[in-house]
Design a protein around this motif. Structure first.
Motif, PDB file in Angstrom:
ATOM      1  N   UNK A 146       0.773  -1.099   0.207  1.00  0.00           N
ATOM      2  CA  UNK A 146      -0.250  -0.184  -0.006  1.00  0.00           C
ATOM      3  C   UNK A 146       0.899   1.212  -0.081  1.00  0.00           C
ATOM      4  N   UNK A 147       0.623   2.682  -0.621  1.00  0.00           N
ATOM      5  CA  UNK A 147       0.760   3.547  -0.100  1.00  0.00           C
ATOM      6  C   UNK A 147       0.491   3.836   0.191  1.00  0.00           C
ATOM      7  N   UNK A 148       2.239   4.694   1.358  1.00  0.00           N
ATOM      8  CA  UNK A 148       1.733   5.358   2.566  1.00  0.00           C
ATOM      9  C   UNK A 148       0.510   6.532   2.776  1.00  0.00           C
ATOM     10  N   UNK A 149       0.522   7.507   1.369  1.00  0.00           N
ATOM     11  CA  UNK A 149      -0.467   8.011   1.193  1.00  0.00           C
ATOM     12  C   UNK A 149      -1.803   8.055   1.217  1.00  0.00           C
ATOM     13  N   UNK A 150      -2.415   6.595   1.206  1.00  0.00           N
ATOM     14  CA  UNK A 150      -3.571   6.153   0.712  1.00  0.00           C
ATOM     15  C   UNK A 150      -4.098   5.177   2.462  1.00  0.00           C
ATOM     16  N   UNK A 151      -4.123   5.314   2.863  1.00  0.00           N
ATOM     17  CA  UNK A 151      -4.702   4.913   4.434  1.00  0.00           C
ATOM     18  C   UNK A 151      -5.242   3.259   4.149  1.00  0.00           C
ATOM     19  N   UNK A 152      -4.854   2.549   4.372  1.00  0.00           N
ATOM     20  CA  UNK A 152      -5.904   1.223   4.660  1.00  0.00           C
ATOM     21  C   UNK A 152      -5.876   0.642   5.745  1.00  0.00           C
ATOM     22  N   UNK A 153      -6.500   1.624   6.360  1.00  0.00           N
ATOM     23  CA  UNK A 153      -6.293   1.096   7.886  1.00  0.00           C
ATOM     24  C   UNK A 153      -6.891   2.534   8.411  1.00  0.00           C
ATOM     25  N   UNK A 154      -7.957   2.617   9.712  1.00  0.00           N
ATOM     26  CA  UNK A 154      -8.106   3.909  10.629  1.00  0.00           C
ATOM     27  C   UNK A 154      -8.459   3.687  11.818  1.00  0.00           C
ATOM     28  N   UNK A 155      -8.192   4.157  11.999  1.00  0.00           N
ATOM     29  CA  UNK A 155      -7.709   4.558  13.943  1.00  0.00           C
ATOM     30  C   UNK A 155      -6.692   4.093  14.784  1.00  0.00           C
ATOM     31  N   UNK A 156      -5.837   3.694  13.924  1.00  0.00           N
ATOM     32  CA  UNK A 156      -4.063   2.724  14.049  1.00  0.00           C
ATOM     33  C   UNK A 156      -3.752   3.455  14.648  1.00  0.00           C
ATOM     34  N   UNK A 157      -2.877   3.867  15.958  1.00  0.00           N
ATOM     35  CA  UNK A 157      -1.198   4.938  15.337  1.00  0.00           C
ATOM     36  C   UNK A 157      -0.584   4.728  13.945  1.00  0.00           C
ATOM     37  N   UNK A 158       0.034   5.559  13.846  1.00  0.00           N
ATOM     38  CA  UNK A 158       0.481   5.649  12.346  1.00  0.00           C
ATOM     39  C   UNK A 158       2.615   5.652  12.523  1.00  0.00           C
ATOM     40  N   UNK A 159       3.092   5.186  12.469  1.00  0.00           N
ATOM     41  CA  UNK A 159       4.765   4.958  12.291  1.00  0.00           C
ATOM     42  C   UNK A 159       4.955   5.164  11.143  1.00  0.00           C
TER      43      UNK A 159
END
Length: 389
Positions: A146-159
């Protein structure tokens, strides 16, 4: 650039045949002196797979100082160069403990490994299918392309760890030139908890969305800055320095700590704070914690009668106004034949100065050249390792 691995290569290296072939190649010395002969031997036994196997063995050996338990990991040369040292990755993961976390630039999994140990749920993603296959092998964590600029998760903290080199390997300095750009990352995950690893020279004005900027050093070398946003940022803290050590306790200091310290003449000891403290602008806070003083409000050297434990400090033997002639005479009078020259706040090149000092003698010392106000000063010191207690 190293060998260009394919997804098929990774599949073979993970197979029983690949594991056996790697064990066979690992018996070779593969030193600079034996390299040609060893590569020829590898080709006789492994044929067209020799280059892939030799590269993997060499990268595993190279990774031992950077990746914990690297013996069975898979790497590309670029990914290993860019990988976060395991001590830093393990420390950072602790700040995500108990959360669901998405590593949106997971590469080969050096951060993902430790996140999976402390997070309630962990997922990694990347655009490179080879690195994803390696991350899956290295960590066992779930990964998706997945592209980092196209989120594939919701609500999770992001690193995120944006790439800071172009295709030719040259370093990029502008945050807008990172891949992905910092501002776009911040805009994409503006409502999420976010941590972004970046270069230690980041200008805070370029990242106004970062609630906390943390400078991290490992064994005396500044490794990175980490930008924390949302509730991952510590309330009331905008700057933090974290000093990780392999042999003594690690510690952290922030701009929420007391910062009152005096400015005095040199005392018995001179202290050069860790680079993370200096880059984070926390020299006064460090001085206050350890009852030290500044030599000059604009210079990072500190002084006091008792140095902090577990550091390399400098016992002051003599000090005075600096000029080259008087320093040469002082060193000659003390029989100093070897000298470490540290400079801060003066336009002096230690490598150019050293031969002009015409050193003779058997003793050694450290010369610190700095300024107090507009006056250049020299401090003759003996470097000592202070017990951690």
């Amino acid at each position: 650039m190293g060998y260009g691995f394919t997804v098929e290569d990774v599949a073979f290296l993970r197979s029983a045949a690949g594991i056996a072939a790697l064990a066979e190649i690992d018996h070779l010395a593969l030193t600079s002196a034996s390299h040609l002969a060893d590569v020829a031997a590898a080709r006789r036994t492994a044929g067209e797979r020799a280059a892939m196997l030799v590269e993997t063995v060499l990268l595993r050996r190279k990774a031992k100082s950077k990746v914990e338990e690297a013996a069975n990991w898979l790497f590309t040369d670029d990914a290993l160069q860019q990988a976060t040292p395991w001590q830093v990755a393990k420390y950072r993961a602790g700040r995500f403990a108990g959360r669901a976390v998405h590593d949106v630039t997971c590469s080969i999994g050096t951060e993902l490994k430790y996140l999976a140990q402390v997070a309630s749920l962990t997922i990694g993603s990347d655009l490179d299918p080879v690195r994803l296959a390696m991350a899956r092998h290295n960590t066992g964590a779930p990964v998706v392309r997945a592209d980092a600029l196209r989120p594939v998760t919701r609500d999770a903290a992001v690193l995120a760890d944006p790439a800071r080199r172009d295709s030719s390997g040259r370093r990029r300095w502008r945050p807008a030139d990172f891949t992905p750009p910092l501002d776009e990352l911040a805009a994409t995950y503006g409502t999420r908890e976010l941590a972004v690893k970046c270069a230690p020279g980041i200008d805070p004005q370029d990242v106004p969305w970062a609630g906390e900027i943390e400078l991290v050093s490992l064994d005396g070398q500044v490794k990175e800055a980490c930008l924390w946003a949302g509730s991952l940022a510590t309330q009331g803290v905008s700057r933090r320095a974290t000093v990780l050590r392999s042999t003594v306790d690690s510690w952290t200091i922030t701009d929420a700590d007391p910062s009152e310290c005096p400015v005095t003449a040199p005392a018995e000891w001179l202290i050069d704070p860790d680079g993370a403290v200096v880059r984070a602008g926390l020299v006064r806070h460090y001085a206050a914690r350890h009852s030290l003083a500044q030599l000059d409000p604009r210079i990072a050297y500190l002084t006091g009668d008792t140095p902090p434990p577990g550091i390399r400090a400098f016992r002051v033997l003599e000090h005075g106004r600096y000029n080259e002639k008087s320093l040469r005479r002082l060193l000659a009078g003390r029989g100093i034949g070897r000298v470490e020259i540290l400079v801060r706040g003066l336009d002096v090149d230690p490598n150019a100065l050293r031969p002009r000092l015409k050193l003779k003698g058997t003793d050694e010392a450290t010369v610190v050249l700095t300024r107090v106000g507009s006056a250049p000063i020299a401090l003759l010191c003996k470097a000592e390792r202070v017990s951690a207690g």
